[in-house]
Enzyme design. Structure first.
Site, PDB file in Angstrom:
ATOM      1  N   TYR A   1       0.828  -1.215   0.000  1.00 41.63           N
ATOM      2  CA  TYR A   1       0.000   0.000   0.000  1.00 41.63           C
ATOM      3  C   TYR A   1       0.862   1.265   0.000  1.00 41.63           C
ATOM      4  O   TYR A   1       0.536   2.262   0.650  1.00 41.63           O
ATOM      5  CB  TYR A   1      -0.949   0.044   1.208  1.00 41.63           C
ATOM      6  N   HIS A   2       1.973   1.226  -0.744  1.00 43.62           N
ATOM      7  CA  HIS A   2       2.900   2.353  -0.744  1.00 43.62           C
ATOM      8  C   HIS A   2       3.010   2.978  -2.133  1.00 43.62           C
ATOM      9  O   HIS A   2       4.109   3.207  -2.642  1.00 43.62           O
ATOM     10  CB  HIS A   2       4.282   1.901  -0.255  1.00 43.62           C
ATOM     11  N   LEU A   3       1.884   3.271  -2.751  1.00 45.19           N
ATOM     12  CA  LEU A   3       1.890   3.890  -4.069  1.00 45.19           C
ATOM     13  C   LEU A   3       2.557   5.261  -4.003  1.00 45.19           C
ATOM     14  O   LEU A   3       2.317   6.039  -3.074  1.00 45.19           O
ATOM     15  CB  LEU A   3       0.466   4.034  -4.585  1.00 45.19           C
TER      16      LEU A   3
END
Length: 612
Positions: A533-535
């Protein structure tokens, strides 16, 4: 189609205007937007309009789902406070579509995330300084460290590396019920030949030890809503009250396009936020009302690595060929908008335990009951007790994110600083959100500096349709090699003597996998890995914006969020995003940069010839 009509008079006849009312307009009240709004109204005396698509949880019945650190999984699968995106099918991961939750609430993703406070490595910022080009020296490690310190109040007190008086609370927790297995994991890392580190965010990232978390001393999630916005909206001092009067906060309002005077950005057009769809995007109903908001000085986009490039493209700023194919009028041909997408990929190595050492008695629920399953605890008396203890005293199992220990290692010799990260959890999750009803433990592992690059693109010319998110995971051989190494090194650590007394059997990957076979290892990684979840990096500094976040080719438009990272840092991204917002807030205000910190960082003496 809504977007076709936005540029026409159909909606303009219903529109209202707020011309000239604000010095700045900020789109997105998340990790960066809340931080900048706080600094502009409180420290600069500016009038700010802050626009948030999502709603406030404050005063609602489910407020605890955001405030309670241990309740973090509730909102990750619920579109109420979540954009709830999914990737396009991943070509190099058996066509899987991976979940990409993003915060749609006050505090943004800092109100949804796992609260791991990780700054990355000093050399990430030394790399940034070169990647950005002109002005990049402002992002070198010694230049950005003062902004980390400015943002933070650390439980352990102020030091060269830690802040002692900033808005953001950072603490460490040691939950007694799971302390034995957490300590055993750290010892296992040492037994495998890696160092212990006293502070992963200080001098030495490399090694195993306690993790910092954005949790307040009284056990609440330290989101940017809690730490930066709430003091202005619900002030407790005359200074906060005065600053709060200069902030106009609008929730449940969706920015649909930027407003221009030639190449000068003068404002933002919004509509009432429609009802979100499960899986991303919104239902098409709309009231027909649009509203125009105008800024005297600047518009600042802080909508995140998906939202910021999406709004730019909907406003005609992006790859001209792609925009024209969708019928979006082109204002500025900028192919780098939405390009360079980066994300962390990770897998979970899981073991069942012989001993009662995990979160299972507090967290496991009964499946198959629909929406009730999230509340159908197998041992409800424990859940009730921990909930009451947290609500009354801010203590107990509810007051921790339960990422209390972790580690950073190098995957191979010749690697100057760690490229693999471990999050350890005293429990086993199935998928990403539900706990297995049995005692166990797991380590999340993934490569931190992947070389695969993806895109965020418009699916249609309708702002209500979810964009196409393609991280392009595992597209390069280098990434596949690094993930293989990560799996083999993870299992080696988890098989150390320190964890022997707990080990019943390996749950994932199963014992029958041939770890010597690249083909079997690759197949398991493809089928079992998840997004971290580290876009990030879709409006990168040096390409789309300059070193101060100003969009190239336009006037009065700035971006401040994870999208402007030139490349990912080595770890979780919330702490770097808040630091970036603090630094850019100073640039917006025209402040002299904080003096660089004379800080050193650890470098393994034998890194060229030894993996550990």
């Amino acid at each position: 189609m809504l977007s076709k009509r936005l540029a026409r008079s159909t909606f303009r006849k219903f529109s209202t205007s707020s011309e000239g009312s604000y010095d700045y307009i900020i789109v997105g009240a998340g990790s960066a937007g809340a931080t900048i709004a706080h600094r502009l109204v409180k420290d600069a005396g500016a009038r700010v309009l802050l626009i948030e698509n999502g709603s406030s949880h404050y005063g609602r019945w489910d407020w605890w789902k955001i405030n309670m650190p241990a309740a973090l999984t509730y909102n990750l699968a619920d579109a109420k406070y979540n954009w709830d995106f999914y990737t396009v099918p991943q070509r190099h991961m058996d066509g899987r579509r991976l979940h990409q939750p993003r915060g749609r609430a006050l505090g943004g993703s800092s109100s949804l995330n796992a609260m791991a406070y990780v700054r990355g490595h000093a050399l990430d910022y030394e790399r940034w300084a070169k990647e950005i080009g002109e002005g990049g020296e402002a992002w070198s490690y010694r230049s950005i460290l003062p902004y980390y310190r400015k943002a933070q109040t650390h439980q352990e007190g102020e030091s060269t590396y830690r802040g002692g008086s900033g808005p953001l609370a950072v603490t460490r927790r040691r939950s007694r019920a799971v302390q034995a297995i957490n300590d055993a994991f750290v010892r296992a890392g040492e037994e495998a030949g890696y160092p212990r580190t006293a502070d992963m965010n200080g001098f030495q990232q490399e090694g195993f030890g306690a993790m910092d978390m954005t949790v307040t001393p009284d056990g609440k999630r330290a989101s940017t809503w809690e730490c930066y916005l709430k003091p202005l909206v619900h002030p407790k001092s005359p200074e906060e009250e005065a600053a709060g009067k200069r902030l106009k906060l609008i929730t449940n309002e969706m920015a649909v396009r930027l407003l221009f005077d030639k190449t000068k950005v003068v404002g933002v057009e919004t509509i009432p936020a429609p009802t979100p769809k499960k899986g991303g995007g919104f239902h098409s109903e709309t009231s027909g009302r649009t509203e125009k908001h105008f800024a005297k000085t600047e518009v600042i986009l802080s909508a995140g690595a998906v939202g910021s490039p999406q709004l730019l493209m909907m406003s005609g700023i992006g790859n001209a060929k792609d925009l024209e194919s969708l019928g979006v009028p082109v204002l500025l041909d900028q192919p780098s908008v939405g390009a360079n997408l980066q994300d962390h990929l990770e897998f979970y190595v899981q073991y069942l335990s012989k001993l009662p050492c995990s979160l299972y008695p507090w967290a496991a629920t009964f499946p198959g009951l629909g929406l009730l399953s999230k509340y159908a605890y197998r041992q409800p008396w424990r859940a009730i007790h921990s909930g009451i203890l947290w609500m009354l005293a801010g203590r107990g199992m509810g007051s921790s994110n339960h990422f209390e220990v972790g580690g950073f290692i190098r995957s191979r010799e010749g690697m100057l600083h760690p490229d693999l990260q471990f999050h350890f959890i005293p429990g086993i999750v199935t998928g990403q959100l539900d706990f297995l009803p049995e005692h166990g433990y797991q380590a999340h592992c993934g490569t931190m500096r992947p070389t695969s690059r993806g895109t965020v693109q418009l699916a249609t010319s309708n702002i209500l349709d979810a964009p196409l998110i393609d991280p392009n995971f595992l597209a390069t051989e280098e990434d596949r090699i690094d993930m293989r190494a990560g799996l083999r090194l993870s299992i080696e650590i988890m098989e150390q003597k320190a964890l022997e007394e707990f080990k019943k059997e390996r749950h994932a990957p199963l014992e029958n996998i041939n770890l010597d076979s690249d083909e079997e290892v690759d197949a398991w990684i493809r089928s079992s890995s998840h997004s971290g979840y580290h876009l990030s990096c879709t409006c990168a500094m040096g390409k789309v914006v300059d070193a101060e976040g100003r969009v190239k080719g336009l006037e009065n438009l700035r971006i401040a969020d994870a999208s402007i990272m030139p490349s990912m840092t080595s770890g979780n991204l919330n702490a770097p995003t808040i630091m970036m917002a603090e630094l850019i807030a100073d640039r917006i205000r025209g402040e002299t940069p904080l003096p660089p910190e004379d800080a050193a960082w650890y470098q393994p003496p034998d890194w060229q010839t030894s993996q550990r």
